[in-house]
Design a protein around this motif. Sequence first.
Motif, mmCIF file in Angstrom:
data_model
loop_
_atom_site.group_PDB
_atom_site.id
_atom_site.type_symbol
_atom_site.label_atom_id
_atom_site.label_comp_id
_atom_site.label_asym_id
_atom_site.label_seq_id
_atom_site.Cartn_x
_atom_site.Cartn_y
_atom_site.Cartn_z
ATOM 1 N N GLU A 1 0.527 -0.956 0.111
ATOM 2 C CA GLU A 1 -0.219 0.088 -0.085
ATOM 3 C C GLU A 1 0.543 0.881 -0.129
ATOM 4 O O GLU A 1 0.186 2.354 -0.852
ATOM 5 C CB GLU A 1 -0.755 -0.106 1.063
ATOM 6 N N LYS B 1 2.879 2.042 -3.575
ATOM 7 C CA LYS B 1 1.487 2.986 -4.440
ATOM 8 C C LYS B 1 1.784 4.483 -4.238
ATOM 9 O O LYS B 1 1.619 5.121 -4.813
ATOM 10 C CB LYS B 1 -0.185 2.092 -4.427
ATOM 11 N N ASP C 1 -1.233 6.098 -11.088
ATOM 12 C CA ASP C 1 -2.340 5.075 -11.247
ATOM 13 C C ASP C 1 -1.195 5.023 -12.137
ATOM 14 O O ASP C 1 -1.188 4.563 -13.345
ATOM 15 C CB ASP C 1 -3.112 5.550 -11.385
ATOM 16 N N GLU D 1 -0.785 -4.555 -7.488
ATOM 17 C CA GLU D 1 -0.941 -2.920 -7.873
ATOM 18 C C GLU D 1 -0.081 -1.927 -7.606
ATOM 19 O O GLU D 1 0.423 -0.845 -8.307
ATOM 20 C CB GLU D 1 -2.527 -2.771 -6.691
ATOM 21 N N ALA D 2 0.786 -2.521 -6.649
ATOM 22 C CA ALA D 2 1.580 -1.748 -6.186
ATOM 23 C C ALA D 2 3.373 -2.280 -7.333
ATOM 24 O O ALA D 2 3.618 -1.134 -8.159
ATOM 25 C CB ALA D 2 2.725 -2.327 -5.350
ATOM 26 N N CYS E 1 1.462 0.488 -10.611
ATOM 27 C CA CYS E 1 1.735 1.824 -9.829
ATOM 28 C C CYS E 1 3.077 2.097 -9.980
ATOM 29 O O CYS E 1 3.338 3.402 -10.550
ATOM 30 C CB CYS E 1 1.206 2.617 -8.851
#
Length: 323
Positions: free
Chosen positions: A197, A200, A206, A272-273, A276
């Motif tokens: 987290e 990111k 994004d 997701e990291a 990003c």
Amino acid sequence: MSGGEEGGSESGEKIRSAKENLSLILPSLSTTTLLGNQEIYSQISRLLRQPNSGAGDNNLCRWLYDTFQSGVSELQLLVLSFVPIIAGVYLSRVAERKPQAGFEAVLLALYGHQTSSRAGQPVSVTLPDLSQGSVYHESKSPNKNNSSSTVAVVSPALEPHGTVRSTRRARIVGVALELFFAKIPHMPASSKIHFCEFCKIWAGQDGDMYMNFEEDVSGKELELKEKEKEKEKGEGRVPLPWELLQPVLRILGHCLLGTNHNDCELFGAASEACRCLFARSMHDVNPQAILPMRSLLRLSKPLLTNHLLPDPTDLPFSSVISL
């Protein structure tokens, strides 16, 4: 009393002392174990995110510092599990120019531990020369051009530091993350998720536009770039030099491909990291970061597909008993 019994008694006393001191910070503490206790981890994590958590007179930072300096492996692992939150909150607040002596003391303790254990020496690996035959390779005519092996430096030499300056910040935090990675099999999944987290947040980009990065999107390139600019996040964005990004890549690689990659929440956060950070490396035109980040994305794509597909070996669940 033998040396082993004396050492065990001393460690037990330090653990009891750490529990007593922690109970002064967490009055609701009612447990006999510290390491691997999710309740303690959640409470300490919540306190570390408070606005004044990194101050020099913060009791929790003092407890983390003293606990790590105790030298007891169980207590040191407990402190290491909070490295992602400490590093994440610390780096995200640097732009605010608020004093964070408490966080810096903990990070310097980790850095000093690594400096002492490595005697300041760099960590290097020897890359084999594929042009030379191995010891298992039979050759009638040995190669006369014996080239020397290539030595790659994984972590440069460490110099002792007593303070955190802007020019040293990335290196000190990076060494703390290296120590976290060295003990990552013992770290809880929640600690790794928090790390993803913060990655990111540090990226400030994004990564949704790279969800299907392997597809041909050349026709929409301009549109995607505009979309990226609109979604670009400035809050929490930090500089990402290689000395900080290198341990970040190792930790993300473990989260994607390690022993607990079957944890869907952790795998999703790591994916997701990576997206990003890949968007950030593309935005910064950083070739040194683009290649490893793209490699992680390519490796995670088939695993992501497997996570979405049902496992054919799973037995169907039904509340009805059929005879």
